[in-house]
Scaffold this active site. Structure first.
Site, PDB file in Angstrom:
ATOM      1  N   GLU A  79       0.948  -1.256   0.025  1.00 42.34           N
ATOM      2  CA  GLU A  79       0.116   0.150  -0.158  1.00 42.34           C
ATOM      3  C   GLU A  79       0.877   1.145  -0.086  1.00 42.34           C
ATOM      4  O   GLU A  79       0.372   2.494   0.425  1.00 42.34           O
ATOM      5  CB  GLU A  79      -1.101  -0.167   1.381  1.00 42.34           C
ATOM      6  N   CYS A 111      -3.458  -3.400   4.401  1.00 42.24           N
ATOM      7  CA  CYS A 111      -2.630  -4.378   4.875  1.00 42.24           C
ATOM      8  C   CYS A 111      -3.031  -5.751   4.741  1.00 42.24           C
ATOM      9  O   CYS A 111      -2.339  -6.742   5.216  1.00 42.24           O
ATOM     10  CB  CYS A 111      -2.554  -3.991   6.502  1.00 42.24           C
ATOM     11  N   HIS A 233      -2.662  -9.490  12.149  1.00 42.83           N
ATOM     12  CA  HIS A 233      -2.122  -8.329  11.671  1.00 42.83           C
ATOM     13  C   HIS A 233      -1.683  -7.552  12.705  1.00 42.83           C
ATOM     14  O   HIS A 233      -2.499  -7.435  13.886  1.00 42.83           O
ATOM     15  CB  HIS A 233      -3.032  -7.839  10.775  1.00 42.83           C
TER      16      HIS A 233
HETATM   17  N1  CAA Z   1       0.844   4.151  30.238  1.00 38.79           N
HETATM   18  C1  CAA Z   1       0.422   3.214  29.806  1.00 38.79           C
HETATM   19  N2  CAA Z   1      -0.461   3.273  28.888  1.00 38.79           N
HETATM   20  C2  CAA Z   1      -0.900   4.621  28.360  1.00 38.79           C
HETATM   21  C3  CAA Z   1      -0.466   5.821  28.845  1.00 38.79           C
HETATM   22  C4  CAA Z   1       0.470   5.540  29.786  1.00 38.79           C
HETATM   23  N3  CAA Z   1       1.128   6.659  30.576  1.00 38.79           N
HETATM   24  N4  CAA Z   1      -1.204   6.835  28.155  1.00 38.79           N
HETATM   25  C5  CAA Z   1      -1.934   6.093  27.397  1.00 38.79           C
HETATM   26  N5  CAA Z   1      -1.772   4.770  27.290  1.00 38.79           N
HETATM   27  C6  CAA Z   1      -2.890   3.800  26.440  1.00 38.79           C
HETATM   28  C7  CAA Z   1      -4.271   4.238  26.479  1.00 38.79           C
HETATM   29  O1  CAA Z   1      -4.761   3.908  27.507  1.00 38.79           O
HETATM   30  C8  CAA Z   1      -4.129   3.295  25.199  1.00 38.79           C
HETATM   31  O2  CAA Z   1      -4.602   2.019  25.655  1.00 38.79           O
HETATM   32  P1  CAA Z   1      -6.096   1.588  25.351  1.00 38.79           P
HETATM   33  O3  CAA Z   1      -6.247   1.319  23.768  1.00 38.79           O
HETATM   34  O4  CAA Z   1      -6.007  -0.058  25.772  1.00 38.79           O
HETATM   35  O5  CAA Z   1      -7.206   2.214  26.052  1.00 38.79           O
HETATM   36  C9  CAA Z   1      -2.995   3.299  24.444  1.00 38.79           C
HETATM   37  O6  CAA Z   1      -1.974   3.893  25.577  1.00 38.79           O
HETATM   38  C10 CAA Z   1      -3.164   4.145  23.174  1.00 38.79           C
HETATM   39  O7  CAA Z   1      -3.632   5.509  23.676  1.00 38.79           O
HETATM   40  P2  CAA Z   1      -4.658   6.226  22.827  1.00 38.79           P
HETATM   41  O8  CAA Z   1      -5.446   5.272  21.897  1.00 38.79           O
HETATM   42  O9  CAA Z   1      -5.259   7.629  23.361  1.00 38.79           O
HETATM   43  O10 CAA Z   1      -3.603   6.893  21.650  1.00 38.79           O
HETATM   44  P3  CAA Z   1      -3.844   7.778  20.344  1.00 38.79           P
HETATM   45  O11 CAA Z   1      -5.024   8.522  20.385  1.00 38.79           O
HETATM   46  O12 CAA Z   1      -2.254   8.634  20.540  1.00 38.79           O
HETATM   47  O13 CAA Z   1      -3.639   6.790  19.132  1.00 38.79           O
HETATM   48  C11 CAA Z   1      -3.396   5.015  17.639  1.00 38.79           C
HETATM   49  C12 CAA Z   1      -3.116   5.469  18.948  1.00 38.79           C
HETATM   50  C13 CAA Z   1      -4.911   5.136  17.100  1.00 38.79           C
HETATM   51  C14 CAA Z   1      -2.978   3.720  17.523  1.00 38.79           C
HETATM   52  C15 CAA Z   1      -2.525   5.955  16.651  1.00 38.79           C
HETATM   53  O14 CAA Z   1      -1.264   5.815  16.873  1.00 38.79           O
HETATM   54  C16 CAA Z   1      -3.054   5.801  15.149  1.00 38.79           C
HETATM   55  O15 CAA Z   1      -3.881   6.445  14.589  1.00 38.79           O
HETATM   56  N6  CAA Z   1      -2.153   4.851  14.318  1.00 38.79           N
HETATM   57  C17 CAA Z   1      -2.402   4.458  12.996  1.00 38.79           C
HETATM   58  C18 CAA Z   1      -3.797   3.697  12.880  1.00 38.79           C
HETATM   59  C19 CAA Z   1      -3.590   2.342  13.638  1.00 38.79           C
HETATM   60  O16 CAA Z   1      -2.479   1.615  13.597  1.00 38.79           O
HETATM   61  N7  CAA Z   1      -4.828   1.583  13.484  1.00 38.79           N
HETATM   62  C20 CAA Z   1      -5.013   0.340  13.772  1.00 38.79           C
HETATM   63  C21 CAA Z   1      -6.200  -0.624  13.588  1.00 38.79           C
HETATM   64  S1  CAA Z   1      -6.097  -0.183  11.733  1.00 38.79           S
HETATM   65  C22 CAA Z   1      -4.909  -1.351  10.934  1.00 38.79           C
HETATM   66  O17 CAA Z   1      -4.724  -2.232  11.522  1.00 38.79           O
HETATM   67  C23 CAA Z   1      -4.646  -1.116   9.685  1.00 38.79           C
HETATM   68  C24 CAA Z   1      -3.252  -0.619   9.781  1.00 38.79           C
HETATM   69  O18 CAA Z   1      -2.022  -1.405   9.860  1.00 38.79           O
HETATM   70  C25 CAA Z   1      -3.044   0.965   9.681  1.00 38.79           C
END
Ligand code: CAA
Length: 384
Positions: A79, A111, A233
């Site tokens: 991709e 993916c 994945h």
């Molecule tokens: N200590 C421990 N854990 C902590 C923490 C701390 N101090 N602070 C936050 N966390 C935890 C949160 O509780 C959360 O865990 P849960 O999901 O279990 O609640 C985790 O850390 C991540 O926190 P957020 O969800 O608030 O983080 P974010 O808003 O910054 O976004 C993300 C994280 C969505 C993965 C972002 O990085 C993103 O958009 N990534 C790209 C999209 C992606 O990878 N999506 C995955 C599914 S889609 C897919 O699989 C296809 C693909 O490959 C893209």
């Protein structure tokens, strides 16, 4: 008819950045990245490694001259393609010296497409008993500096040789796919970086897994105890775990839960130190599982493939006795360990150079034995 994965290898570029350093630079608690997301290191590709060179570097070590004569199709799943028209597999086919009467194509569905490529290979080989198919999953995951997706970047390629009488994993005839129209992550052709709804993407991943697991168990009558382990994945290691936990409910025995969660940890060892490699992530996880988990002969592995947009698929593979001989754990560990650590500043410099297409081979070329092929230059839109 027994068709499956006969050979399996991967390539990760020679640079990484520590997730703790990245978190500190972004003024985020490191535990969010190391525990919340579950990543330790993030692979960073230099401008001189594109999806084509990474694909060649992944495949070059595993193919014999005999394989190159038998390969009748080369499929690149990606991709992060470099051309809307010409398939990356054409250059890979040429650099690997595969016999000329082979089909070369590139496949796309986020993916997921490496799984589509494997299923296509399986069908293609069903009436070609002496032939083989080379499947390469190669991607560079980039969301932008300081973006929400930044901690889930990565780069790398996985190469798989699909054949009759495979020596690693037999692909069983039980796959179930599921498609749903969702804008969770996508890459409009006008945009440099993906458009992502992070929260929706996590929900869409889990929904896809739950829907498929329900349908798969209904159709096959299999349950958790039919599998030694599951492979997901892995956009980040916490994602598969989150989805997996939804089916390890209260009714499941503790011994089953512990067994499957222990195996899950073995399956994400390599991914934790690499990051997301999109199409290759599930198959990097499979290599991690095979090289870090102890199996008994003939045990079954359940695989969940997911591509945003979204298409998911669950299928299973049966281990072939002696599969260990086809793997090279020592070499893989050395490739990961011998990478050079970049400071966050250096990583940002690499990132910006990639966007601007600025080659700086002196900084980028390393003496590592794993990088045999690199992108030297682009002249008149021709990649050298
Ligand atoms: N200590 C421990 N854990 C902590 C923490 C701390 N101090 N602070 C936050 N966390 C935890 C949160 O509780 C959360 O865990 P849960 O999901 O279990 O609640 C985790 O850390 C991540 O926190 P957020 O969800 O608030 O983080 P974010 O808003 O910054 O976004 C993300 C994280 C969505 C993965 C972002 O990085 C993103 O958009 N990534 C790209 C999209 C992606 O990878 N999506 C995955 C599914 S889609 C897919 O699989 C296809 C693909 O490959 C893209």
């Amino acid at each position: 008819m027994i068709i499956g994965i006969d050979k399996l290898d991967f390539y990760i570029p020679n640079f990484y950045v520590s997730m703790t350093d990245l978190a500190k630079a972004r003024q985020i608690e490191p535990e969010k990245f190391t525990i919340g997301i579950g990543q330790t290191k993030m692979a960073v590709n230099p401008v001189s490694q594109d999806i084509i060179s990474m694909g060649v570097n992944a495949a070059q070590n595993m193919l014999t001259e005999e394989d190159k004569k038998d390969i009748e199709m080369v499929v690149v799943a990606t991709e992060s393609g470099v051309d809307h028209s010409k398939a990356a597999s054409i250059e890979i086919h040429s650099m690997l010296n595969i016999q000329p009467f082979a089909r070369c194509i590139e496949m796309k569905e986020a993916c997921y497409s490496a799984t589509a490529a494997i299923q296509l290979a399986k069908d293609f080989l069903s009436n070609r008993p002496d032939k083989k198919v080379l499947v390469i999953a190669s991607d560079i995951a980039r969301y932008g500096l300081n973006s929400g997706g930044e901690p889930t970047q990565g780069a790398g390629a996985v190469a798989m040789l699909i054949s009759h009488n495979p020596r690693i994993l037999t692909l069983n005839d039980d796959s179930v796919a599921h498609t749903t129209n969702v804008y969770d992550f996508w890459r409009p052709t006008s945009e440099k970086y993906p458009v992502v709804d992070g929260a929706l993407s996590k929900d869409a991943y889990i929904d896809s897994f739950n829907t498929l697991w329900n349908e798969y168990t209904k159709r096959t009558k299999y349950g958790l105890n039919d599998f030694e382990s599951f492979c997901f994945h892995v956009p980040f290691t916490k994602m598969g775990q989150k989805a997996f936990k939804t089916i390890l409910s209260e009714n499941v025995e503790d011994s089953t839960k512990n067994r499957l969660m222990d195996a899950y940890q073995d399956s994400v060892n390599y991914n934790r130190d690499v990051g997301n490699i999109y199409t290759g992530s599930l198959y990097l996880s499979l290599i991690s599982l095979l090289e870090n988990h102890e199996f008994q002969d003939d045990q079954k592995i359940c695989l969940f493939s997911y591509g945003s947009g979204a298409v998911g698929e669950i299928f299973s593979g049966s281990l072939v006795p002696g599969y260990e001989k086809m793997l090279d754990k020592e070499r893989h560990l050395d490739m990961l360990k011998s990478r050079k650590e970049l400071t966050v500043e250096e990583y940002e410099h690499f990132f910006n150079r990639f966007d601007n297409g600025e080659f700086d081979l002196e900084q980028e070329l390393t003496q590592d034995p794993y990088t045999k092929v690199y992108l030297d230059s682009i002249e008149g839109h021709i990649r050298n």
